[in-house]
Design an enzyme around this catalytic site. Sequence first.
Site, PDB file in Angstrom:
ATOM      1  N   TYR A  31      44.316  39.533  79.349  1.00  0.00           N
ATOM      2  CA  TYR A  31      44.362  40.271  80.618  1.00  0.00           C
ATOM      3  C   TYR A  31      45.515  41.248  80.614  1.00  0.00           C
ATOM      4  CZ  TYR A  31      40.856  39.407  84.080  1.00  0.00           C
ATOM      5  OH  TYR A  31      39.686  39.455  84.783  1.00  0.00           O
ATOM      6  N   LYS A  64      28.279  57.772  72.444  1.00  0.00           N
ATOM      7  CA  LYS A  64      27.144  58.645  72.106  1.00  0.00           C
ATOM      8  C   LYS A  64      27.532  59.482  70.881  1.00  0.00           C
ATOM      9  CE  LYS A  64      25.494  58.081  76.766  1.00  0.00           C
ATOM     10  NZ  LYS A  64      25.260  58.664  78.102  1.00  0.00           N
ATOM     11  N   THR A  77      31.526  59.433  77.795  1.00  0.00           N
ATOM     12  CA  THR A  77      31.333  58.108  77.220  1.00  0.00           C
ATOM     13  C   THR A  77      31.852  58.178  75.793  1.00  0.00           C
ATOM     14  OG1 THR A  77      29.102  58.724  76.536  1.00  0.00           O
ATOM     15  CG2 THR A  77      29.301  57.507  78.599  1.00  0.00           C
ATOM     16  N   ARG A 101      30.913  51.189  73.095  1.00  0.00           N
ATOM     17  CA  ARG A 101      30.580  51.500  74.480  1.00  0.00           C
ATOM     18  C   ARG A 101      31.884  51.615  75.261  1.00  0.00           C
ATOM     19  NH1 ARG A 101      25.465  50.855  73.929  1.00  0.00           N
ATOM     20  NH2 ARG A 101      25.101  51.917  75.886  1.00  0.00           N
ATOM     21  N   GLU A 132      45.920  43.951  83.459  1.00  0.00           N
ATOM     22  CA  GLU A 132      45.795  44.865  84.605  1.00  0.00           C
ATOM     23  C   GLU A 132      47.019  45.766  84.711  1.00  0.00           C
ATOM     24  OE1 GLU A 132      45.105  42.557  88.118  1.00  0.00           O
ATOM     25  OE2 GLU A 132      42.981  42.269  87.653  1.00  0.00           O
ATOM     26  N   ASP A 187      30.963  66.478  82.648  1.00  0.00           N
ATOM     27  CA  ASP A 187      30.557  65.190  82.077  1.00  0.00           C
ATOM     28  C   ASP A 187      29.968  65.484  80.696  1.00  0.00           C
ATOM     29  OD1 ASP A 187      29.255  62.906  81.285  1.00  0.00           O
ATOM     30  OD2 ASP A 187      28.429  62.428  83.256  1.00  0.00           O
TER      31      ASP A 187
HETATM   32  C1  LIG Z   1      25.252  58.156  79.347  1.00  0.00           C
HETATM   33  C2  LIG Z   1      25.753  58.994  80.452  1.00  0.00           C
HETATM   34  C3  LIG Z   1      26.544  58.464  81.480  1.00  0.00           C
HETATM   35  C4  LIG Z   1      26.750  56.994  81.736  1.00  0.00           C
HETATM   36  O1  LIG Z   1      27.085  56.184  80.730  1.00  0.00           O
HETATM   37  P1  LIG Z   1      26.850  54.599  80.752  1.00  0.00           P
HETATM   38  O2  LIG Z   1      27.833  54.163  79.757  1.00  0.00           O
HETATM   39  O3  LIG Z   1      25.426  54.384  80.380  1.00  0.00           O
HETATM   40  O4  LIG Z   1      27.145  54.088  82.127  1.00  0.00           O
HETATM   41  C5  LIG Z   1      27.078  59.343  82.414  1.00  0.00           C
HETATM   42  N1  LIG Z   1      26.823  60.649  82.343  1.00  0.00           N
HETATM   43  C6  LIG Z   1      26.040  61.194  81.390  1.00  0.00           C
HETATM   44  C7  LIG Z   1      25.796  62.669  81.377  1.00  0.00           C
HETATM   45  C8  LIG Z   1      25.472  60.386  80.416  1.00  0.00           C
HETATM   46  O5  LIG Z   1      24.669  60.922  79.506  1.00  0.00           O
END
Ligand SMILES: *Cc1c(COP(=O)(O)O)cnc(C)c1O
Length: 428
Positions: A50, A225, A222, A231, A52, A196
């Site tokens: 932990y 990807k 994220t 993740r 925080e 994003d």
């Molecule tokens: C994948 C994605 C997210 C969210 O990601 P998670 O890890 O699945 O919650 C947010 N914004 C965009 C544009 C994404 O492609």
Amino acid sequence: MSLKKQDSKIYKAIQDEVHRQQEGLEMIPSENFVSEAVLEALGTVLTNKYSEGYAGKRYYGGNTFIDVIEKTAVQRAKELFGVEHANVQPYSGSPANQAVYYALLEPGDKVMGLSLPYGGHLTHGWKVNFSGRYYHSVPYGVDQETHLINYDEILAMAKKERPKLLIAGATAYPREIDFEAFGRIAKEVGAYLLADISHVAGLVVAGVHQSPVPAADVIMTTTHKTLRGPRGAIIMCPRKEDRLKEKYHADSKWNLAELIDRAVFPGLQGGPHNHQTAAIAVALREAATADFKNYGQQIVKNAKVLAENLLGHDFQLVSGGTDNHLILIDLTNKQLSGQEAETLLDEVGITVNKNMVPFDTRKPLDPSGIRLGTPALTARGFKEEDMRIVADLIAKTIHNPKKELVKKETLKGIKELTDRYPIYTNLA
Ligand SMILES: *Cc1c(COP(=O)(O)O)cnc(C)c1O
């Protein structure tokens, strides 16, 4: 005791998944294969701890080594993207976007993002999501003719709606996003700009997609990807200062970076996932290499060759092709729904996902399209000549849904490809 002996059911399912990933063509554009070093960092005792708070200001003891890990991850993120501030604690992309909203907005404030049926993400204001429920969402779409984002229309709409937060970014948009144009719109209407870059972060790092750093107030990505990490998610501020402090946060003693940190913890989350943070740090180091640059460039080269060859097989592509890592096929001319195509391809081990296409007349659970991409195949080493074969295999499968002989040939073709580019050889 080993997992195999203690819990054979879960062990077997994991091994089955290892083989599925090794033996199939993974073409979901939001998925990737992490390095063995990233996997190793994930499976460590860091999950026990932990912590925080933030490095040097924790609410738990025993965080000497966790601080080293988190500070390293933050430093690497700042250097890689060229930003003043980074927060590596968000559990994933959706909670990270929630934190950005929490930091900048009050419930009911207006947000303007790309609508989900046109390629936007759930968290960009979709009605069943927190972002559409607790905030006033006024979504934009894409052009009916070109399927491209129309910046003049967005400007006109933003002038009328006056959103507090403008969101640039997508989950199913095959073209480059002009963050600079979004930045001009945000400035003109006095809105914050959230970029994003979840899908394209690896391409931004590789220099094959415009960087949002000059234009955005906040950047979210994220890590799992195209960035090829575990993740997780990172929220970044190109500049720590709050450009709209006078307008929106005149009484606040916090700058933008502090608003973000406070929104993540204690605003929304408790303890960070330290095994995840360590794996993010490892992935960020990998992403800073010349190899990764080549990787990001190859993703786009592969996607372009795949698109050309799919067009050659008479597939209709949304926007007519791709600039990035993903392709949206509109199957309307193939007398096949997105769900049927997904299932058919799944049967031979080609993994894609069904997806709405712009102005889709079908329902989300059985839309007209499929979405596919090249990040995972490129991570295995696939090159342009392999993508031609992949396009042929997809076309054969879609065009011959009931022919067993064709299916057999396709399976053989896939095995040849996956044998040529093995992955996770130590796990099988
Ligand atoms: C994948 C994605 C997210 C969210 O990601 P998670 O890890 O699945 O919650 C947010 N914004 C965009 C544009 C994404 O492609």
